[in-house]
Write a protein that holds these residues in place. Structure first.
Motif, mmCIF file in Angstrom:
data_model
loop_
_atom_site.group_PDB
_atom_site.id
_atom_site.type_symbol
_atom_site.label_atom_id
_atom_site.label_comp_id
_atom_site.label_asym_id
_atom_site.label_seq_id
_atom_site.Cartn_x
_atom_site.Cartn_y
_atom_site.Cartn_z
ATOM 1 N N LEU A 2 0.829 -1.194 0.000
ATOM 2 C CA LEU A 2 0.000 0.000 0.000
ATOM 3 C C LEU A 2 0.870 1.253 0.000
ATOM 4 O O LEU A 2 1.944 1.269 0.615
ATOM 5 C CB LEU A 2 -0.914 0.002 1.223
ATOM 6 N N PRO A 3 0.441 2.311 -0.669
ATOM 7 C CA PRO A 3 1.245 3.541 -0.693
ATOM 8 C C PRO A 3 1.571 4.062 0.705
ATOM 9 O O PRO A 3 2.669 4.590 0.929
ATOM 10 C CB PRO A 3 0.357 4.520 -1.472
ATOM 11 N N THR A 4 0.640 3.931 1.644
ATOM 12 C CA THR A 4 0.917 4.409 3.009
ATOM 13 C C THR A 4 2.038 3.604 3.653
ATOM 14 O O THR A 4 2.884 4.146 4.372
ATOM 15 C CB THR A 4 -0.348 4.313 3.870
ATOM 16 N N THR A 5 2.068 2.295 3.390
ATOM 17 C CA THR A 5 3.134 1.455 3.929
ATOM 18 C C THR A 5 4.475 1.831 3.309
ATOM 19 O O THR A 5 5.486 1.972 4.007
ATOM 20 C CB THR A 5 2.833 -0.026 3.666
ATOM 21 N N GLU A 6 4.488 1.980 1.995
ATOM 22 C CA GLU A 6 5.734 2.312 1.314
ATOM 23 C C GLU A 6 6.268 3.667 1.770
ATOM 24 O O GLU A 6 7.485 3.834 1.939
ATOM 25 C CB GLU A 6 5.514 2.296 -0.196
ATOM 26 N N LEU A 7 5.374 4.632 1.987
ATOM 27 C CA LEU A 7 5.821 5.944 2.454
ATOM 28 C C LEU A 7 6.414 5.842 3.858
ATOM 29 O O LEU A 7 7.456 6.449 4.147
ATOM 30 C CB LEU A 7 4.658 6.937 2.443
ATOM 31 N N ALA A 8 5.783 5.066 4.727
ATOM 32 C CA ALA A 8 6.299 4.917 6.089
ATOM 33 C C ALA A 8 7.667 4.245 6.081
ATOM 34 O O ALA A 8 8.577 4.636 6.830
ATOM 35 C CB ALA A 8 5.316 4.112 6.930
ATOM 36 N N LEU A 9 7.840 3.232 5.236
ATOM 37 C CA LEU A 9 9.132 2.560 5.141
ATOM 38 C C LEU A 9 10.203 3.497 4.589
ATOM 39 O O LEU A 9 11.312 3.575 5.130
ATOM 40 C CB LEU A 9 9.010 1.318 4.262
ATOM 41 N N LEU A 10 9.865 4.213 3.524
ATOM 42 C CA LEU A 10 10.840 5.133 2.939
ATOM 43 C C LEU A 10 11.177 6.258 3.900
ATOM 44 O O LEU A 10 12.343 6.703 3.968
ATOM 45 C CB LEU A 10 10.305 5.690 1.625
ATOM 46 N N ARG A 11 10.185 6.722 4.647
ATOM 47 C CA ARG A 11 10.444 7.784 5.629
ATOM 48 C C ARG A 11 11.466 7.318 6.660
ATOM 49 O O ARG A 11 12.370 8.073 7.045
ATOM 50 C CB ARG A 11 9.141 8.165 6.322
ATOM 51 N N ARG A 12 11.365 6.072 7.106
ATOM 52 C CA ARG A 12 12.314 5.555 8.101
ATOM 53 C C ARG A 12 13.713 5.462 7.505
ATOM 54 O O ARG A 12 14.703 5.826 8.150
ATOM 55 C CB ARG A 12 11.839 4.181 8.587
ATOM 56 N N VAL A 13 13.832 4.984 6.268
ATOM 57 C CA VAL A 13 15.130 4.889 5.611
ATOM 58 C C VAL A 13 15.720 6.276 5.385
ATOM 59 O O VAL A 13 16.906 6.522 5.626
ATOM 60 C CB VAL A 13 14.998 4.116 4.280
ATOM 61 N N ALA A 14 14.885 7.201 4.926
ATOM 62 C CA ALA A 14 15.366 8.556 4.650
ATOM 63 C C ALA A 14 15.859 9.234 5.920
ATOM 64 O O ALA A 14 16.903 9.919 5.910
ATOM 65 C CB ALA A 14 14.252 9.378 4.004
ATOM 66 N N ALA A 15 15.127 9.065 7.018
ATOM 67 C CA ALA A 15 15.538 9.674 8.282
ATOM 68 C C ALA A 15 16.864 9.093 8.760
ATOM 69 O O ALA A 15 17.743 9.822 9.238
ATOM 70 C CB ALA A 15 14.450 9.478 9.327
ATOM 71 N N GLU A 16 17.035 7.770 8.614
ATOM 72 C CA GLU A 16 18.283 7.138 9.050
ATOM 73 C C GLU A 16 19.459 7.623 8.202
ATOM 74 O O GLU A 16 20.536 7.930 8.732
ATOM 75 C CB GLU A 16 18.159 5.622 8.975
ATOM 76 N N GLN A 17 19.259 7.707 6.903
ATOM 77 C CA GLN A 17 20.355 8.138 6.033
ATOM 78 C C GLN A 17 20.750 9.579 6.315
ATOM 79 O O GLN A 17 21.943 9.914 6.381
ATOM 80 C CB GLN A 17 19.937 7.974 4.566
#
Length: 451
Positions: A2-17
């Motif tokens: 789901l787009p909401t799931t993908e956004l949440a996952l990408l947000r976590r990766v982006a914040a870590e990077q």
């Protein structure tokens, strides 16, 4: 997803990077036989990394070496209780067992003597063996967990001796090729990330060396990709193809050591790290080498796994990131339970075994599982529960908990009907302390009495 799931996952990766100042970071989520999601931030050669970009995976290499050792065990070429001297004579570690080396409980020194092996060209086996002549043992064997890179250098030599080839050539032939993992290699092959150290007080980079570590290579040499390590994450969950029996991988996931907290959260099995987090029991491994961090974890119950790579020496909380990705997926899109289906062709003789059995006065329930497997568990509450695998001689072998490895036999009356279960000398009868069953110590002839 789901787009909401993908956004949440990408947000976590982006914040870590961004927060960790990683030159690049890539992560993925797998479930079943699919890669459900991949996300990346940062740059490799001016472009976002892809699922085909190689990163060094460090100690995840150990999981591959452990699988090679377990294949040798399953073939009968070695026993996990064998002393090292039986297969690799001439070391001062010869009294340690193969299992102790796999589980880091042999007390072997953590790093090879001499220069820091991760940043130095490695010598051959003779050089490593010579360096261990003095001071290689730091603890009494079996006394405690002591992570040892050296122990896996030794296990790589064990594989080489028994296979008559290098550990990596054995890995290619026995594991990587059958699983289609063509981008897992001992040296980088383009496209690959460069390893960097990030200055602690300025946004500048320093190149890290990536030498061939020689005899220590089985401890952390390999490079891999998201595509390949996603397949390996599935393997660690039990999707083993023809490489290893899933029961053997389950054995590797069983903790040989756990931390000594009141409620354990981390431990180590036979080549696999094991964790308990948010109600999940996870298995996998993390890895680090100068310039690189990696982690891959899976929940065998749901087959949901996550993995991540970064090309920096420090800063990225790589395991916490992977745990957070798993939590996000479980929260947003939990795995559905397998669809129930009736079993095909149940054996009437096994159906007759199902139902209540009593160990003394304690009620247990026996269930018939597919493929003639059995499950015996307390009728209520917690207790000694186990699954049992059928054997050719008509017995069953316990796989879990207290009864793991123990033999279950069915006692029968003269007419062939089941009278009792004999499990590791414990007698389970159809009624509490059935006088017709061979209860150890006998049953009082007066029977059950009131006050």
């Amino acid at each position: 997803m789901l787009p909401t799931t993908e956004l949440a996952l990408l947000r976590r990766v982006a914040a870590e990077q961004a927060d960790s100042r990683a030159p690049s970071l890539i992560a993925a989520v797998v479930r079943g036989d699919e890669v459900l999601w991949t996300g990346a931030r940062g740059r490799v050669d001016g472009q976002p990394p892809t699922a085909d970009t190689q990163y060094r995976i460090g100690s995840i290499t150990k999981t591959f070496v452990a699988v090679l050792v377990m294949r040798l065990r399953d073939e009968g070429r070695l026993d996990l209780n064998d002393p090292l001297d039986k297969h690799v004579p001439g070391t001062n570690l010869g009294h340690l067992t193969v299992a102790q080396l796999l589980a880091h409980t042999g007390g072997v020194t953590s790093e090879s003597p001499g220069e820091w092996w991760e940043r130095s060209p490695g010598g051959d086996w003779h050089a490593l063996q010579s360096s261990l002549a003095d001071g290689a043992l730091r603890h009494r064997a079996g006394a405690r967990f002591h992570y040892s890179n050296v122990g896996y250098g030794v296990l790589g030599e064990l594989v080489a001796r028994l296979r008559g080839t290098s550990w990596f050539d054995a890995l290619v032939a026995e594991v990587l090729q059958p699983l289609g993992m063509r981008r897992t290699t001992p040296d980088p092959r383009a496209p690959h990330a460069l390893g960097w150290a990030v200055h602690p007080y300025a946004d500048v980079l320093l190149s890290e060396p990536t030498p061939d570590t020689g005899a220590m290579a089985p401890a952390g040499q390999l490079w891999s990709t998201v595509t390949d390590l996603a397949r390996w994450t599935r393997f660690m969950a039990g999707d083993t193809g023809e490489v290893l029996n899933p029961d053997t991988v389950a054995e590797m996931r069983e903790p040989a050591h756990v931390d000594d907290a009141d409620a354990w959260t981390s431990g180590y099995g036979l080549g696999l790290q094991v964790l308990r987090d948010s109600g999940r029991r996870l298995a996998g491994h993390s890895g680090s080498m100068p310039g690189f961090l990696a982690s891959a974890l899976t929940d065998p119950r749901t087959t949901t796994g996550a993995l991540a790579f970064a090309n920096c020496t420090a800063g990225v909380a790589i395991m916490s990131l992977v745990l957070d990705l798993l939590k996000t997926v479980d929260e947003y899109e939990p795995a559905l339970p397998a669809e129930w289906q009736p079993m095909a062709g149940p054996d009437p003789a096994l159906l007759a075994l199902t139902g209540p059995w009593y160990w003394g006065p304690i009620p247990y329930t026996l269930h018939l599982l597919p493929d003639r497997w059995l499950s015996l568990r307390p009728a209520s509450g917690s207790g000694r529960a186990s699954r049992f695998r059928p054997e050719p001689d008509g017995t069953w072998t316990g796989l879990d908990g207290y009864y793991a490895g123990e033999t279950l036999r069915v006692g029968r009356r003269a007419d062939g009907s089941p009278s009792h279960l004999d499990l590791a000398t414990f007698i389970f009868a159809r009624t509490p302390y059935d006088p017709a069953a061979p209860i150890p110590g006998g049953v009082d002839e007066a029977g059950w009495q009131g006050s």
